[in-house]
Design an enzyme around this catalytic site. Structure first.
Site, PDB file in Angstrom:
ATOM      1  N   GLU A  43     -22.970 -72.622-104.130  1.00 16.95           N
ATOM      2  CA  GLU A  43     -23.945 -71.580-104.452  1.00 16.95           C
ATOM      3  C   GLU A  43     -23.262 -70.242-104.699  1.00 16.95           C
ATOM      4  O   GLU A  43     -22.247 -69.930-104.091  1.00 16.95           O
ATOM      5  CB  GLU A  43     -24.900 -71.398-103.266  1.00 16.95           C
ATOM      6  N   CYS A  56     -21.834 -62.863-104.795  1.00 14.12           N
ATOM      7  CA  CYS A  56     -21.337 -63.505-103.584  1.00 14.12           C
ATOM      8  C   CYS A  56     -20.946 -64.928-103.981  1.00 14.12           C
ATOM      9  O   CYS A  56     -21.774 -65.673-104.496  1.00 14.12           O
ATOM     10  CB  CYS A  56     -22.453 -63.512-102.541  1.00 14.12           C
ATOM     11  N   CYS A  94     -17.903 -76.587 -95.212  1.00  9.91           N
ATOM     12  CA  CYS A  94     -17.045 -75.753 -94.355  1.00  9.91           C
ATOM     13  C   CYS A  94     -16.766 -76.531 -93.084  1.00  9.91           C
ATOM     14  O   CYS A  94     -17.600 -77.310 -92.629  1.00  9.91           O
ATOM     15  CB  CYS A  94     -17.780 -74.452 -94.026  1.00  9.91           C
ATOM     16  N   CYS A 141     -19.571 -72.955 -87.189  1.00 15.28           N
ATOM     17  CA  CYS A 141     -20.389 -71.906 -86.563  1.00 15.28           C
ATOM     18  C   CYS A 141     -21.809 -72.440 -86.370  1.00 15.28           C
ATOM     19  O   CYS A 141     -22.393 -73.022 -87.279  1.00 15.28           O
ATOM     20  CB  CYS A 141     -20.397 -70.642 -87.428  1.00 15.28           C
ATOM     21  N   CYS A 189     -24.892 -71.536 -88.774  1.00 14.43           N
ATOM     22  CA  CYS A 189     -24.650 -71.519 -90.219  1.00 14.43           C
ATOM     23  C   CYS A 189     -25.024 -72.833 -90.902  1.00 14.43           C
ATOM     24  O   CYS A 189     -24.656 -73.914 -90.441  1.00 14.43           O
ATOM     25  CB  CYS A 189     -23.170 -71.216 -90.453  1.00 14.43           C
ATOM     26  N   CYS A 236     -26.669 -68.089 -98.382  1.00 15.14           N
ATOM     27  CA  CYS A 236     -25.924 -69.242 -98.867  1.00 15.14           C
ATOM     28  C   CYS A 236     -25.993 -70.449 -97.960  1.00 15.14           C
ATOM     29  O   CYS A 236     -26.154 -70.340 -96.765  1.00 15.14           O
ATOM     30  CB  CYS A 236     -24.465 -68.847 -99.079  1.00 15.14           C
TER      31      CYS A 236
HETATM   32  N1  SAH Z   1     -16.637 -68.191 -93.585  1.00 15.54           N
HETATM   33  C1  SAH Z   1     -16.723 -66.801 -93.855  1.00 15.54           C
HETATM   34  C2  SAH Z   1     -17.633 -66.428 -94.987  1.00 15.54           C
HETATM   35  C3  SAH Z   1     -18.913 -67.163 -95.172  1.00 15.54           C
HETATM   36  S1  SAH Z   1     -20.310 -66.774 -94.202  1.00 15.54           S
HETATM   37  C4  SAH Z   1     -17.106 -66.050 -92.602  1.00 15.54           C
HETATM   38  O1  SAH Z   1     -17.336 -66.685 -91.581  1.00 15.54           O
HETATM   39  O2  SAH Z   1     -17.120 -64.830 -92.618  1.00 15.54           O
HETATM   40  C5  SAH Z   1     -20.811 -65.140 -94.593  1.00 15.54           C
HETATM   41  C6  SAH Z   1     -21.464 -64.440 -93.420  1.00 15.54           C
HETATM   42  O3  SAH Z   1     -22.778 -64.957 -93.146  1.00 15.54           O
HETATM   43  C7  SAH Z   1     -20.662 -64.579 -92.142  1.00 15.54           C
HETATM   44  O4  SAH Z   1     -20.648 -63.357 -91.466  1.00 15.54           O
HETATM   45  C8  SAH Z   1     -21.477 -65.618 -91.395  1.00 15.54           C
HETATM   46  O5  SAH Z   1     -21.206 -65.606 -90.039  1.00 15.54           O
HETATM   47  C9  SAH Z   1     -22.887 -65.221 -91.768  1.00 15.54           C
HETATM   48  N2  SAH Z   1     -23.892 -66.244 -91.533  1.00 15.54           N
HETATM   49  C10 SAH Z   1     -23.787 -67.570 -91.622  1.00 15.54           C
HETATM   50  N3  SAH Z   1     -24.951 -68.177 -91.326  1.00 15.54           N
HETATM   51  C11 SAH Z   1     -25.831 -67.213 -91.063  1.00 15.54           C
HETATM   52  C12 SAH Z   1     -27.203 -67.200 -90.700  1.00 15.54           C
HETATM   53  N4  SAH Z   1     -27.903 -68.333 -90.525  1.00 15.54           N
HETATM   54  N5  SAH Z   1     -27.789 -65.995 -90.507  1.00 15.54           N
HETATM   55  C13 SAH Z   1     -27.092 -64.840 -90.673  1.00 15.54           C
HETATM   56  N6  SAH Z   1     -25.804 -64.793 -91.015  1.00 15.54           N
HETATM   57  C14 SAH Z   1     -25.170 -65.958 -91.201  1.00 15.54           C
END
Ligand code: SAH
Length: 358
Positions: free
Chosen positions: A99, A112, A119, A123, A126, A348
C-alpha cells in the site's frame, strides 16, 4: 539481500539501476551515454521502454534481452471524499501487494510508501505484521510506488515518508539504494530533507545509517517510556531496550546534526497515563538533552488505529490532551496527528489485509 535480480529471471531490473549502472548497461548493448540519460529520466517519469518513441525499436529489443521493467500496477485506488487523501493498493510483478498513501498538506504532497511485503517485527498493535514478512521490496519497487502514484495523480510529489508496510531498516541495502535513486538529478530529484524514514528501533542499522550521513529525517516509533511497557507491545525492545535505542538516537544526532522525531501511539490503559508522559519526558530529556540543551525533540502522538485482530482501544480525548500537555510542560513539543482519509481507512496495512481476505 540485493533484489536487483529476481530469482526466475536473470535480467536486471531497470528501475533499480542508478544512472551510472544504466549507463554501463546501455554501453554493453552498444548505446551511448546520452541515451542512458534519456532513458533514466523517462523511466522515472513513469514511461515504460515500450512507450519511449525516441528510443529505436532495435535498441528497445536489445534492452529487453538484458533488462526487465515493471512498475507497480494499481490494483485498487481509494480517494477520500473528506480530504482528498489517496490510497493505492499496488500489485508487484509477482502478484504480491503493498500500500501507498498520498496526503496533501499546505506544504505539498506527501507519499507514504511501503518497504516490505508484510513485516516480521511483530508490534502488537500493527496490522502490517499479522501475516509476517513475505519479502523485501527492491529499490526499483520502492521507487516504483512514487513514480506510479505521481504518474497517476499528475502532480509532483514533494515529500516521502517511509511509514507504510514493513520495517525499512530490515531492508537496509535496498532502502539506501532507493534513497539515492529518488534523489538523483534527472530522476525525481527529491531532496533528502524531504524524506523521512520511520523505524521501530533496529539500533545497529540506525548507527549504519548515521555513517552514510544522508540528511533525511529519522523517526523513531517509541510508543513507551520504559522497557516493561515497550517490550509488552514491541518485541524488538527485547533486543534493544529504551536505553540502547535513545543512546543510538543521541549518536545519530551527534553525527548528522539532524533532528529526530518520535512516534507515540496512544493505546488506552497501556501507555497513555500522565505518569507515563512524565516518564517519557524524563527519559527523552535525560538521554538527548544532557549534553545539548538545544536539541529539538518532537513527539507525534497518534491515537491508536483500532485493528480488529489486536483488541487495542484508542485513548480518550481527555487522556490525549493531558498526555500532550504533560510533555509540553517539560519542554517537549507534542502534536496530535490528525487522521487523514478517515473514510478510506488510510492507515497502512489494513487494505492489503482486506484484499488478502477477499
Ligand atoms: N516499521 C516502521 C514503519 C512502519 S509503521 C516503524 O515501526 O516505524 C509507521 C508507524 O505507524 C509506526 O510508528 C507504527 O508504530 C505506527 N502504527 C502501526 N500500527 C498502528 C496502529 N494500529 N495505530 C497507530 N499507529 C500505528
Amino acid at each position: 539481500m540485493d533484489q536487483t535480480h529476481t530469482k526466475q529471471d536473470e535480467r536486471v531490473e531497470l528501475l533499480s539501476l542508478s544512472r551510472e549502472e544504466l549507463t554501463a548497461l546501455m554501453k554493453s548493448i552498444g548505446e551511448p551515454a546520452y541515451r542512458a540519460t534519456q532513458l533514466f529520466t523517462q523511466l522515472h517519469r513513469g514511461l515504460s521502454p515500450e512507450q519511449m518513441t525516441n528510443i529505436g525499436k532495435e535498441t528497445r529489443r536489445k534492452l529487453a534481452e538484458v533488462a526487465d521493467y515493471h512498475l507497480p500496477r494499481i490494483e485498487r485506488k481509494l480517494v477520500s471524499a473528506v480530504d482528498g487523501t489517496v490510497k493505492y493498493l499496488f500489485a508487484l510483478s509477482d502478484g504480491h501487494c503493498v500500500e501507498s498513501v498520498v496526503m496533501s498538506y499546505e506544504h505539498g504532497h506527501t507519499i507514504c510508501i511501503s518497504s516490505q511485503v508484510g513485516c516480521r517485527m511483530g508490534c502488537r498493535f500493527c496490522a502490517s505484521t499479522i501475516g509476517g514478512r513475505v519479502r523485501d521490496l527492491s529499490a526499483g519497487e520502492l521507487l516504483g510506488q512514487v513514480i506510479a502514484a505521481q504518474a497517476d495523480l499528475a502532480y509532483r510529489i514533494d515529500n516521502i515518508v517511509m511509514m507504510g508496510i514493513g520495517e525499512p531498516l530490515d531492508n537496509f541495502d535496498n532502502v539506501v539504494k532507493f534513497l539515492r535513486l529518488v534523489n538523483e538529478e534527472g530522476g525525481l530529484n527529491i531532496g533528502y530533507r524531504h524524506i523521512s524514514l520511520s523505524t521501530c528501533g533496529i539500533v545497529e542499522k540506525i548507527d549504519a545509517l548515521s555513517r552514510l550521513d544522508l540528511p533525511i529525517t529519522l523517526s523513531i516509533s517509541l510508543h513507551a517510556p520504559d522497557d516493561e511497557t515497550r517490550s509488552a507491545i514491541m518485541p524488538i525492545n527485547n533486543k534493544w531496550g529504551v536505553d540502547a535505542l535513545l543512546s543510538a538516537c543521541r549518536r545519530y544526532y551527534g553525527v548528522t546534526g539532524r533532528r529526530i522525531s518520535f512516534e507515540y501511539t496512544l493505546i488506552s490503559g497501556k501507555n497513555d497515563s500522565v505518569a507515563q508522559a512524565e516518564k517519557l519526558a524524563k527519559v527523552l530529556n535525560s538521554h538527548l538533552r544532557s549534553r545539548d540543551e538545544s536539541m529539538p525533540i518532537h513527539v507525534n502522538l497518534i491515537p491508536v488505529n483500532e485493528v480488529d485482530e489486536t483488541g487495542f482501544v484508542r485513548s480518550g480525548e481527555a487522556a490525549i490532551r493531558s498526555f500532550a500537555k504533560t510533555l509540553e510542560k517539560r519542554g517537549i513539543r507534542a502534536t496530535v496527528r490528525r487522521k487523514l482519509g478517515p473514510d478510506i481507512n488510510a492507515s497502512c496495512g489494513q487494505l492489503r489485509r482486506a484484499a488478502m481476505e477477499d
